[in-house]
Design a protein around this motif. Structure first.
Motif, short mmCIF file in Angstrom:
data_model
loop_
_atom_site.label_atom_id
_atom_site.label_comp_id
_atom_site.label_asym_id
_atom_site.label_seq_id
_atom_site.Cartn_x
_atom_site.Cartn_y
_atom_site.Cartn_z
N LEU A 1 22.41 87.16 34.99
CA LEU A 1 22.24 85.72 34.79
C LEU A 1 20.78 85.38 34.51
CD1 LEU A 1 23.65 82.97 34.78
CD2 LEU A 1 23.21 82.82 37.25
N ASN A 2 19.86 86.06 35.19
CA ASN A 2 18.44 85.83 34.93
C ASN A 2 18.05 86.22 33.52
OD1 ASN A 2 16.99 84.80 37.40
ND2 ASN A 2 18.03 86.54 38.33
N TYR A 3 18.59 87.34 33.04
CA TYR A 3 18.34 87.74 31.65
C TYR A 3 18.95 86.73 30.68
CZ TYR A 3 16.30 92.41 32.32
OH TYR A 3 15.47 93.45 32.63
N PHE A 4 20.15 86.25 31.01
CA PHE A 4 20.85 85.35 30.10
C PHE A 4 20.14 84.01 29.97
CE2 PHE A 4 24.25 82.45 28.78
CZ PHE A 4 24.83 83.17 27.75
N THR A 5 19.61 83.50 31.08
CA THR A 5 18.94 82.19 31.07
C THR A 5 17.44 82.28 30.80
OG1 THR A 5 18.60 82.28 33.46
CG2 THR A 5 20.63 81.25 32.67
N GLY A 6 16.88 83.48 30.95
CA GLY A 6 15.45 83.62 30.76
C GLY A 6 14.64 83.22 31.97
N ASP A 7 15.24 83.22 33.14
CA ASP A 7 14.51 82.90 34.36
C ASP A 7 13.72 84.13 34.82
OD1 ASP A 7 15.52 80.38 34.38
OD2 ASP A 7 17.09 80.79 35.86
#
Length: 530
Positions: free
Chosen positions: A407-413
């Motif tokens: 999810l962090n990779y997907f959102t760029g967080d």
């Protein structure tokens, strides 16, 4: 101090009787044919049964002559296809004609059509006016709905006193109001206002009088029942409780929250319908169902299982695993998990235990340490350091950590956005049997450029996930129906799925709801909201 959210949601429908007539379907619009309540879902109210014995020609004759009862009866039969082919366009026409003659049942039912976008454009504001009209005529169901609409700050500005007034009036006139609904409203209203109602001196609407209220026999004749999670109206309320340390979450609340998932008879299935304590959860079949719900991303089930681990009920007591489930529930925007997690972190030696287990390469503890930093419960780690801890846990093939890392990779967080990396991590988790990862993949895929057939297939998959308890599937379906992704645009269905997700704590869905309401909000002081 940790701030968390809480909300309440209430729904009702009224069950109809069935009758048999016949006529041809003159509906020209396929949209009307498809966008209507099916016969097995009776949401409407029929107050008078005198027309059930009339032949078709007599009913039509009376309706054409302007008889409101006949118009309403004909409209209901056409709408549900009772003895005649369903004709939604004609049904809406006749019900509206009766409603505009101030027939309370017709006004109420036309409000239901408007609120759900069945055979007519979705318009909650017009629906509110018709509900108020029926309420003014003494219809308890309409009084209840009018009160509910004063709570969600979507149609009209939230006004707890007006909500209490109408719902109390409905209760006095025989409508079954759940105790937790009424108690919640009572806690938000000045005691002096409640006293004024009891003394008969608080009248908010001049055209409503106790003398106008129909007898309870009319209400009882409708075979009234409440059906959870219908397409009906809802009570959505996000309250920010600032002093979390003074609030106690009851076990009964955690159990009852499962009814929010939109799975029929879920408490009966779990044998928890009358349970007031989580100690009633003691069977393998109950745990299997709860764990399945957790795998589909149900914040309610995740919170409940976290509590089971915290208290050592069914499972061995394990506060690290309890914290893990709470954090997963927080990720899905549970409105109770934030407080439970905060209270857990205040227990003696909690942080020491986490640190010791991290040193022992315990991936569950690593995930918890990351989650506490990510969601603001622990300031000892800067977020970049917490992220490295998450990466380590994911490297140990800890499924929740893999899903979170993706999810962090997907959102760029916290790192450069990389959707390919996200999908690769989720697919690896999926291969290990994670349904949660599959849902993330489907939600990510459906908004990518691809063929219409692929998107149509993915929408069907999302519907299945939503029915299994996935709150992000519900929210994603709202977007699909709003924008016509993989399906035809349908604002009423978008509202339905956004409501279901908002009811469970999803703020994105609630914001989408507000935007949809604001797009068609009339320029009228009555409908100004804060």
């Amino acid at each position: 101090m940790i701030v968390f959210t809480k909300k309440y949601f209430f729904i009702f429908i009224i069950i109809l009787f069935s009758f048999n007539l016949y006529s041809q379907d003159t509906t020209q619009s396929l949209a009307f044919k498809k966008n209507r309540p099916v016969k097995t879902n009776p949401y409407f109210y029929r107050p008078d049964l005198s027309y059930q014995l009339l032949q078709q020609f007599r009913l039509l004759q009376e309706a054409n002559s302007g008889d409101a009862l006949a118009q309403h009866e004909l409209g209901i039969r056409l709408l549900l296809g009772e003895g005649m082919a369903a004709d939604t366009a004609q049904a809406v026409k006749w019900i509206k004609l009766a409603a505009d003659q101030n027939l309370s049942a017709a006004a109420y039912n036309y409000g239901i059509l408007l609120m759900n976008g069945w055979g007519v454009d979705w318009n909650p504001f017009e629906a509110f006016r018709y509900f108020k009209l029926a309420a003014s005529k003494g219809m308890p169901q309409a009084q209840y709905v009018t009160g509910i609409l004063f709570t969600d700050n979507l149609v009209v500005s939230r006004n707890w006193e007006k909500a209490y007034y109408f719902i109390n009036l409905a209760k006095e006139n025989g409508y079954k109001v759940e105790d937790d609904v009424f108690n919640e409203l009572s806690s938000k209203v000045r005691p002096s206002f409640i006293d004024s109602i009891k003394n008969g001196i608080a009248i908010l609407e001049q055209n409503i009088s106790h003398d106008d209220v129909k007898s309870k026999s009319e209400l009882n004749s409708s075979n009234q029942t409440s059906v959870e999670k219908s397409l009906g109206l809802s009570f959505i309320n996000f309250d920010v409780l600032e002093d979390t340390t003074q609030h106690e979450i009851k076990e009964e609340e955690l159990i009852k929250d499962l009814t929010r998932i939109e799975i029929a008879s879920i408490l009966d299935t779990l044998r928890l319908n009358d349970a007031r304590s989580i100690k009633a959860i003691n069977g393998n079949d109950q745990i299997r169902i709860l764990m399945d719900l957790c795998n589909y991303g149900s914040p309610e089930a995740l919170t409940l299982v976290g509590k089971l681990y915290e208290e050592g009920i069914y499972f061995n007591k394990d506060i690290i695993t309890a914290a893990e489930y709470y954090i997963r529930a927080v990720r899905y925007e549970s409105f109770r998990a934030p407080l439970l997690l905060y209270q857990l972190t205040q227990k003696q030696n909690f942080n020491n235990l986490i640190q010791r287990e991290i040193a022992n390469k315990n991936a569950h503890a690593m995930f918890v340490w990351y989650g506490l930093s990510r969601f603001g419960y622990n300031n000892e780690l800067v977020i970049n350091e917490a992220f490295r801890v998450l990466q380590s846990a994911a490297g140990l093939k800890h499924i929740p950590s893999m899903i979170e890392l993706g999810l962090n990779y997907f959102t760029g967080d916290y790192l450069q956005k990389n959707e390919s990396a996200a999908f690769n991590i989720w697919k690896e988790a999926e291969q290990s049997g994670s349904i949660e990862a599959t849902i993330r993949i489907v939600v990510g895929e459906i908004f990518k450029e691809q063929s219409s057939d692929d998107r149509k297939r993915l929408v069907s998959v999302l519907i299945n996930f939503a029915e299994k308890g996935s709150v992000i599937a519900q929210s994603a379906l709202g977007i699909c129906y709003l924008k016509g992704i993989g399906t035809n645009k349908n604002k009423a269905l978008a509202v339905k799925y956004f409501r279901l997700a908002a009811f469970r704590g999803n703020r994105f869905a609630y914001e989408q709801l507000k935007n949809l309401y604001d797009e068609i909000r009339p320029v009228s002081p009555e409908f100004i909201v804060n």
